[in-house]
Design a protein around this motif. Structure first.
Motif, PDB file in Angstrom:
ATOM      1  N   ASN A   1       0.879  -1.224  -0.081  1.00  0.00           N
ATOM      2  CA  ASN A   1       0.286  -0.004   0.019  1.00  0.00           C
ATOM      3  C   ASN A   1       0.708   1.431   0.074  1.00  0.00           C
TER       4      ASN A   1
ATOM      5  N   THR B   1      -7.009   1.411  -1.489  1.00  0.00           N
ATOM      6  CA  THR B   1      -8.277   1.503  -2.559  1.00  0.00           C
ATOM      7  C   THR B   1      -9.149   0.610  -2.426  1.00  0.00           C
TER       8      THR B   1
ATOM      9  N   ALA C   1      -9.892  -0.386 -12.370  1.00  0.00           N
ATOM     10  CA  ALA C   1     -11.187  -0.820 -11.616  1.00  0.00           C
ATOM     11  C   ALA C   1     -12.585  -0.712 -12.871  1.00  0.00           C
TER      12      ALA C   1
ATOM     13  N   ARG D   1      -4.362   5.482 -11.916  1.00  0.00           N
ATOM     14  CA  ARG D   1      -4.256   4.126 -12.374  1.00  0.00           C
ATOM     15  C   ARG D   1      -5.140   3.131 -11.758  1.00  0.00           C
ATOM     16  N   ASP D   2      -5.421   2.963 -10.430  1.00  0.00           N
ATOM     17  CA  ASP D   2      -6.288   2.344  -9.716  1.00  0.00           C
ATOM     18  C   ASP D   2      -7.967   2.197 -10.326  1.00  0.00           C
TER      19      ASP D   2
ATOM     20  N   PHE E   1     -11.004   5.914  -1.053  1.00  0.00           N
ATOM     21  CA  PHE E   1      -9.809   5.692  -0.607  1.00  0.00           C
ATOM     22  C   PHE E   1      -9.487   5.943   0.961  1.00  0.00           C
TER      23      PHE E   1
ATOM     24  N   ARG F   1      -1.092   7.195  -8.919  1.00  0.00           N
ATOM     25  CA  ARG F   1      -1.560   5.748  -8.597  1.00  0.00           C
ATOM     26  C   ARG F   1      -3.026   5.839  -8.413  1.00  0.00           C
TER      27      ARG F   1
ATOM     28  N   MET G   1     -15.049   4.845  -6.590  1.00  0.00           N
ATOM     29  CA  MET G   1     -13.805   4.509  -6.025  1.00  0.00           C
ATOM     30  C   MET G   1     -13.779   5.291  -4.563  1.00  0.00           C
TER      31      MET G   1
END
Length: 145
Positions: free
Chosen positions: A48, A61, A142, A137-138, A74, A134, A72
């Motif tokens: 992480n 995430t 998804a 990108r996540d 976080f 990051r 999303m």
């Protein structure tokens, strides 16, 4: 400000609009960082940890409804006070939003609008960029899950 959760992005924008002094803005960033719920010890893992940050930054995430309609969420933390505030600001901007918006929108534009870009060291700016990249990108991952 509640100690249970960091403020919403609109509240942060209003505060920044009212605070002219940079020392006060830094104090506010530190305060919103303190309002972030702490991560569980097992969440502060190497997996992480955000690579490219000088301070330790951990980002967790969560994806609701993976696929084109993913949402999303976080969680994050840092071991440095101002950086933790930057994490809180970034998460307030992105968390709870559709993945397509997260992947599209660059929170660094928000940092620029606050004048933060010129008040951060290059090392901190690179770390913030790494965290934003990051997150985006996540979100892209998804959507394709």
């Amino acid at each position: 400000m509640s100690q249970l959760a960091a403020p919403a992005i609109d509240e942060i924008k209003e505060a920044f609009a009212l605070i002219d002094d940079w020392e006060e803005r830094y104090r506010y960033l530190i305060d919103i960082g303190k309002a972030l719920p702490p991560l569980a010890p097992e969440q502060r893992s190497e997996e992480n940890r955000v690579k490219g940050c000088a301070s330790n930054v951990w980002l967790v995430t969560h994806v609701e409804r993976p696929g084109p309609d993913a949402i999303m969420r976080f969680e994050g933390e840092s071991d440095a006070h101002i950086v933790k505030g930057l994490v809180a600001l970034t998460l307030a901007f992105y968390s709870g939003r559709p993945a397509r918006e997260v992947a599209r929108d660059d929170a660094f534009d928000l940092f620029r609008s606050f004048g933060l870009e010129q008040h951060l060291t290059p090392q901190r700016s690179n770390g913030v960029r790494s965290m934003i990249d990051r997150i985006r990108r996540d979100a892209a991952a998804a959507m394709s899950a």
